[in-house]
Design a protein around this motif. Structure first.
Motif, PDB file in Angstrom:
ATOM      1  N   UNK A   1       1.516  15.871   7.076  1.00 53.23           N
ATOM      2  CA  UNK A   1       0.843  14.579   7.018  1.00 53.23           C
ATOM      3  C   UNK A   1      -0.170  14.432   8.158  1.00 53.23           C
ATOM      4  N   UNK A   2      -1.421  14.150   7.788  1.00 55.18           N
ATOM      5  CA  UNK A   2      -2.479  13.920   8.762  1.00 55.18           C
ATOM      6  C   UNK A   2      -2.966  12.481   8.756  1.00 55.18           C
ATOM      7  N   UNK A   3      -2.653  11.737   7.687  1.00 59.62           N
ATOM      8  CA  UNK A   3      -3.127  10.363   7.577  1.00 59.62           C
ATOM      9  C   UNK A   3      -2.098   9.518   6.840  1.00 59.62           C
ATOM     10  N   UNK A   4      -1.791   8.351   7.383  1.00 58.62           N
ATOM     11  CA  UNK A   4      -0.917   7.377   6.734  1.00 58.62           C
ATOM     12  C   UNK A   4      -1.757   6.141   6.407  1.00 58.62           C
ATOM     13  N   UNK A   5      -1.669   5.701   5.145  1.00 59.23           N
ATOM     14  CA  UNK A   5      -2.419   4.537   4.681  1.00 59.23           C
ATOM     15  C   UNK A   5      -1.430   3.521   4.128  1.00 59.23           C
TER      16      UNK A   5
ATOM     17  N   UNK B   1       0.184   8.593  18.550  1.00 58.55           N
ATOM     18  CA  UNK B   1       0.690   9.443  19.623  1.00 58.55           C
ATOM     19  C   UNK B   1       1.039  10.842  19.119  1.00 58.55           C
ATOM     20  N   UNK B   2       1.381  10.914  17.834  1.00 60.54           N
ATOM     21  CA  UNK B   2       1.711  12.207  17.241  1.00 60.54           C
ATOM     22  C   UNK B   2       0.483  12.896  16.638  1.00 60.54           C
ATOM     23  N   UNK B   3      -0.670  12.254  16.735  1.00 63.79           N
ATOM     24  CA  UNK B   3      -1.890  12.844  16.209  1.00 63.79           C
ATOM     25  C   UNK B   3      -2.102  12.613  14.725  1.00 63.79           C
ATOM     26  N   UNK B   4      -1.396  11.641  14.161  1.00 64.35           N
ATOM     27  CA  UNK B   4      -1.525  11.308  12.745  1.00 64.35           C
ATOM     28  C   UNK B   4      -2.343  10.032  12.631  1.00 64.35           C
ATOM     29  N   UNK B   5      -3.385  10.073  11.813  1.00 69.63           N
ATOM     30  CA  UNK B   5      -4.220   8.903  11.633  1.00 69.63           C
ATOM     31  C   UNK B   5      -3.486   7.790  10.908  1.00 69.63           C
TER      32      UNK B   5
ATOM     33  N   UNK C   1       2.220   2.171  14.029  1.00 66.68           N
ATOM     34  CA  UNK C   1       0.840   2.641  14.152  1.00 66.68           C
ATOM     35  C   UNK C   1       0.638   3.391  15.462  1.00 66.68           C
ATOM     36  N   UNK C   2       1.210   2.863  16.543  1.00 69.05           N
ATOM     37  CA  UNK C   2       1.091   3.495  17.852  1.00 69.05           C
ATOM     38  C   UNK C   2       1.787   4.847  17.881  1.00 69.05           C
ATOM     39  N   UNK C   3       2.982   4.931  17.275  1.00 68.49           N
ATOM     40  CA  UNK C   3       3.737   6.186  17.268  1.00 68.49           C
ATOM     41  C   UNK C   3       3.015   7.262  16.454  1.00 68.49           C
ATOM     42  N   UNK C   4       2.404   6.866  15.353  1.00 68.90           N
ATOM     43  CA  UNK C   4       1.651   7.828  14.549  1.00 68.90           C
ATOM     44  C   UNK C   4       0.471   8.387  15.341  1.00 68.90           C
TER      45      UNK C   4
ATOM     46  N   UNK D   1       7.082  11.604   8.472  1.00 72.75           N
ATOM     47  CA  UNK D   1       6.266  11.915   9.650  1.00 72.75           C
ATOM     48  C   UNK D   1       7.099  12.187  10.899  1.00 72.75           C
ATOM     49  N   UNK D   2       8.400  11.919  10.799  1.00 70.88           N
ATOM     50  CA  UNK D   2       9.313  12.242  11.900  1.00 70.88           C
ATOM     51  C   UNK D   2       8.873  11.628  13.226  1.00 70.88           C
ATOM     52  N   UNK D   3       8.545  10.337  13.165  1.00 69.88           N
ATOM     53  CA  UNK D   3       8.130   9.647  14.393  1.00 69.88           C
ATOM     54  C   UNK D   3       9.311   8.886  14.995  1.00 69.88           C
ATOM     55  N   UNK D   4       9.152   8.544  16.252  1.00 68.71           N
ATOM     56  CA  UNK D   4      10.141   7.696  16.935  1.00 68.71           C
ATOM     57  C   UNK D   4       9.397   6.530  17.558  1.00 68.71           C
TER      58      UNK D   4
END
Length: 299
Positions: A34-38, A65-69, A60-63, A294-297
């Protein structure tokens, strides 16, 4: 639950063929794709109170930080989406008015408009039926006539204060972003407006939202078509995009994206094309899907 639809299986197979480590049933390597979340706004990030939850801002901030738009695709116009854009600190283009407009803070990349004159008969019929009409010009909304529903929106959300009945000249010359017809009684009369929409010239398109409303835009304007343009602008392949939505206007972009997530309060048509249906509603469901893929925290 995870729906193993064809596009999900095809993506998984491509990763196996590339020799990835995608070997367990939790699909832990999906986040690498995943490179972009909409995300849709109303009914997805926002509940009925229309307040933006802190979890959405944190997501949005966590994405990032992980380099995902991260961006939004909404039926809202510029003036109705501006506060959310600022709060989410969006730094890539976003989609407004159900695909009519693609813009960021400095640049408008697309704005599809239609002539108001072709909608005059439809507007007059809706007005006769006691429905509310809101038309948008260059991102700003104008109310056709004050109604009880318009008054309720003014009181509850402090919007729809710009009331202007188009002059004869404006009906002939004005280009609009979209027209919203709202039937707050919701007893099926909107079907008659939809019938009129079917008779409009080919340049007009529309979306019906159950028994409550119809929105008319340029036929080329959908969230899905706008997402394709945005993906090209950002040079991101469809299978590296995750979309979260809940309603009819989200279906096309859910189908286009590599991963489509629908929140628990989504309509059946949206759930039918989802790769993942969240157990929770609105922001909690959106966060559920984004964390999974996206496996974000969250901080």
């Amino acid at each position: 639950m995870l729906l193993f639809q064809r596009k999900s299986i095809n993506m998984a197979l491509r990763y196996f063929l590339r020799g990835s480590e995608l070997l367990d049933y939790e699909w832990k390597e999906l986040d690498a794709m995943i490179e972009l979340v909409v995300c849709d706004l109303d009914g997805t990030l926002l509940d009925r109170d229309e307040l933006l939850p802190e979890e959405a801002i944190a997501m949005a901030r966590a994405l990032k930080q992980k380099g995902i738009g991260f961006t939004i695709a909404t039926g809202r116009t510029e003036e109705m989406a501006e506060a959310y854009v600022d709060a989410l600190q969006l730094d890539i283009p976003y989609i407004l008015s159900n695909g009519v407009t693609i813009k960021d803070k400095d640049t408008v990349y697309q704005r599809n408009t239609v002539p108001l004159r072709g909608l005059k008969a439809l507007m007059e019929e809706a007005d006769t039926l006691g429905m509310s009409l809101v038309y948008t010009v260059q991102g700003k909304e104008w109310v056709y006539k004050k109604t009880p529903w318009i008054e309720s929106q003014q009181l509850a959300f402090d919007r729809y204060h710009n009331i202007h009945f188009p002059t004869a000249s404006e009906f002939e010359t004005l280009q609009i972003d979209k027209l919203m017809v709202m039937d707050d009684i919701r007893e099926g009369a909107i079907a008659g407006i939809e019938k009129l929409c079917l008779g409009l010239p080919a340049e007009y398109g529309y979306t019906r939202y159950t028994d409550k409303s119809v929105e008319v835009v340029h036929a080329a304007s959908t969230k899905g078509s706008a997402l394709k343009i945005l993906a090209n602008l950002l040079n991101i392949e469809a299978d590296r995009i995750l979309v979260v939505g809940d309603h009819q206007n989200d279906v096309e972009m859910l189908e286009y994206a590599g991963v489509g997530v629908v929140v628990a309060n989504g309509i059946p048509e949206a759930k039918a094309v989802a790769d993942y249906i969240a157990d929770s509603c609105c922001i909690k469901g959106a966060l559920e899907g984004v964390v999974k893929y996206c496996n974000i925290q969250l901080n």
